[in-house]
Design an enzyme around this catalytic site. Structure first.
Site, PDB file in Angstrom:
ATOM      1  N   ASP A  31       0.850  -1.190   0.000  1.00 27.86           N
ATOM      2  CA  ASP A  31       0.000   0.000   0.000  1.00 27.86           C
ATOM      3  C   ASP A  31       0.886   1.240   0.000  1.00 27.86           C
ATOM      4  OD1 ASP A  31      -3.187   0.624   1.106  1.00 27.86           O
ATOM      5  OD2 ASP A  31      -1.702   2.243   1.192  1.00 27.86           O
ATOM      6  N   ASN A  88     -12.942  -2.679   2.674  1.00 30.80           N
ATOM      7  CA  ASN A  88     -13.851  -1.548   2.832  1.00 30.80           C
ATOM      8  C   ASN A  88     -14.848  -1.507   1.678  1.00 30.80           C
ATOM      9  OD1 ASN A  88     -12.354  -0.658   5.098  1.00 30.80           O
ATOM     10  ND2 ASN A  88     -10.901   0.395   3.760  1.00 30.80           N
ATOM     11  N   HIS A 101     -10.370  -4.870  -3.114  1.00 34.23           N
ATOM     12  CA  HIS A 101      -9.043  -5.157  -2.559  1.00 34.23           C
ATOM     13  C   HIS A 101      -9.151  -5.544  -1.100  1.00 34.23           C
ATOM     14  CE1 HIS A 101      -9.854  -0.820  -2.302  1.00 34.23           C
ATOM     15  NE2 HIS A 101      -9.197  -0.833  -1.144  1.00 34.23           N
ATOM     16  N   HIS A 103      -7.085  -5.510   2.302  1.00 38.12           N
ATOM     17  CA  HIS A 103      -5.911  -4.989   3.004  1.00 38.12           C
ATOM     18  C   HIS A 103      -5.360  -6.122   3.874  1.00 38.12           C
ATOM     19  CE1 HIS A 103      -6.677  -0.562   2.387  1.00 38.12           C
ATOM     20  NE2 HIS A 103      -7.906  -1.005   2.209  1.00 38.12           N
TER      21      HIS A 103
HETATM   22  P1  DGP Z   1      -9.490   1.797   0.462  1.00 42.05           P
HETATM   23  O1  DGP Z   1      -9.549   3.020   1.315  1.00 42.05           O
HETATM   24  O2  DGP Z   1      -9.934   0.539   1.181  1.00 42.05           O
HETATM   25  O3  DGP Z   1     -10.155   1.990  -0.885  1.00 42.05           O
HETATM   26  O4  DGP Z   1      -7.918   1.571   0.201  1.00 42.05           O
HETATM   27  C1  DGP Z   1      -7.247   2.013  -0.934  1.00 42.05           C
HETATM   28  C2  DGP Z   1      -5.796   1.919  -0.641  1.00 42.05           C
HETATM   29  O5  DGP Z   1      -5.088   2.044  -1.851  1.00 42.05           O
HETATM   30  C3  DGP Z   1      -5.270   3.015   0.280  1.00 42.05           C
HETATM   31  O6  DGP Z   1      -4.817   2.429   1.504  1.00 42.05           O
HETATM   32  C4  DGP Z   1      -4.116   3.634  -0.473  1.00 42.05           C
HETATM   33  C5  DGP Z   1      -3.870   2.679  -1.613  1.00 42.05           C
HETATM   34  N1  DGP Z   1      -3.471   3.291  -2.861  1.00 42.05           N
HETATM   35  C6  DGP Z   1      -4.115   4.288  -3.511  1.00 42.05           C
HETATM   36  N2  DGP Z   1      -3.461   4.589  -4.647  1.00 42.05           N
HETATM   37  C7  DGP Z   1      -2.387   3.751  -4.708  1.00 42.05           C
HETATM   38  C8  DGP Z   1      -1.338   3.580  -5.647  1.00 42.05           C
HETATM   39  O7  DGP Z   1      -1.246   4.229  -6.685  1.00 42.05           O
HETATM   40  N3  DGP Z   1      -0.414   2.619  -5.354  1.00 42.05           N
HETATM   41  C9  DGP Z   1      -0.479   1.855  -4.227  1.00 42.05           C
HETATM   42  N4  DGP Z   1       0.483   0.961  -4.041  1.00 42.05           N
HETATM   43  N5  DGP Z   1      -1.461   1.989  -3.316  1.00 42.05           N
HETATM   44  C10 DGP Z   1      -2.403   2.930  -3.564  1.00 42.05           C
END
Ligand code: DGP
Length: 123
Positions: A31, A88, A101, A103
């Protein structure tokens, strides 16, 4: 419902990510905003927007995400100590990327409830 998201771009290698696991159905990467010493996102390659969009035909695929979580936990050596998985859904659930996704968080002892709630409306 499905649409192009930042995660589709990661699957297609259009933008970089720290990929930790990949098979024909799923991908796991770090993340970008980690909330624990280990914070991976496990995603299906199939673009499913939210939990609400999971179809009967996706049962095995969604189960596979948990199998991948357990496999990564074993490989990285935190399976026995423990970890947390979170998914989520939509705005109140805290979802910001509309590609399903899981986590996978590890490396610390988590409390409950996990996050401070946002005040949604005044009484
Ligand atoms: P949610 O809030 O459950 O939709 O989590 C989305 C997650 O995705 C958040 O913890 C940050 C992560 N995230 C957003 N954009 C990117 C990205 O471009 N690369 C990566 N590795 N993670 C990302």
């Amino acid at each position: 419902m499905s649409q192009e998201t930042i995660f589709s771009k990661i699957i297609n290698r259009e933008i970089p990510a720290d990929i930790q696991y990949e098979d024909d159905k799923a991908l796991a990467f770090t993340d970008v905003n980690p909330q624990a010493p280990v914070h991976l996102l496990i995603i299906p390659k199939k673009p499913i927007a939210t939990i609400n969009d999971i179809a009967e035909e996706d049962r095995e695929l969604v189960g596979h995400l948990f199998v991948v979580a357990a496999k990564i936990a074993a490989q990285k050596g935190f399976a026995d100590e423990g970890y947390r998985v979170v998914m989520n859904c939509n705005d109140d659930g805290g979802q910001t990327v509309y590609h399903l996704h899981l986590h996978l968080l590890a490396g610390k002892a988590f409390g409950w409830p996990p996050y401070q709630d946002r005040i949604k409306r005044a009484e």
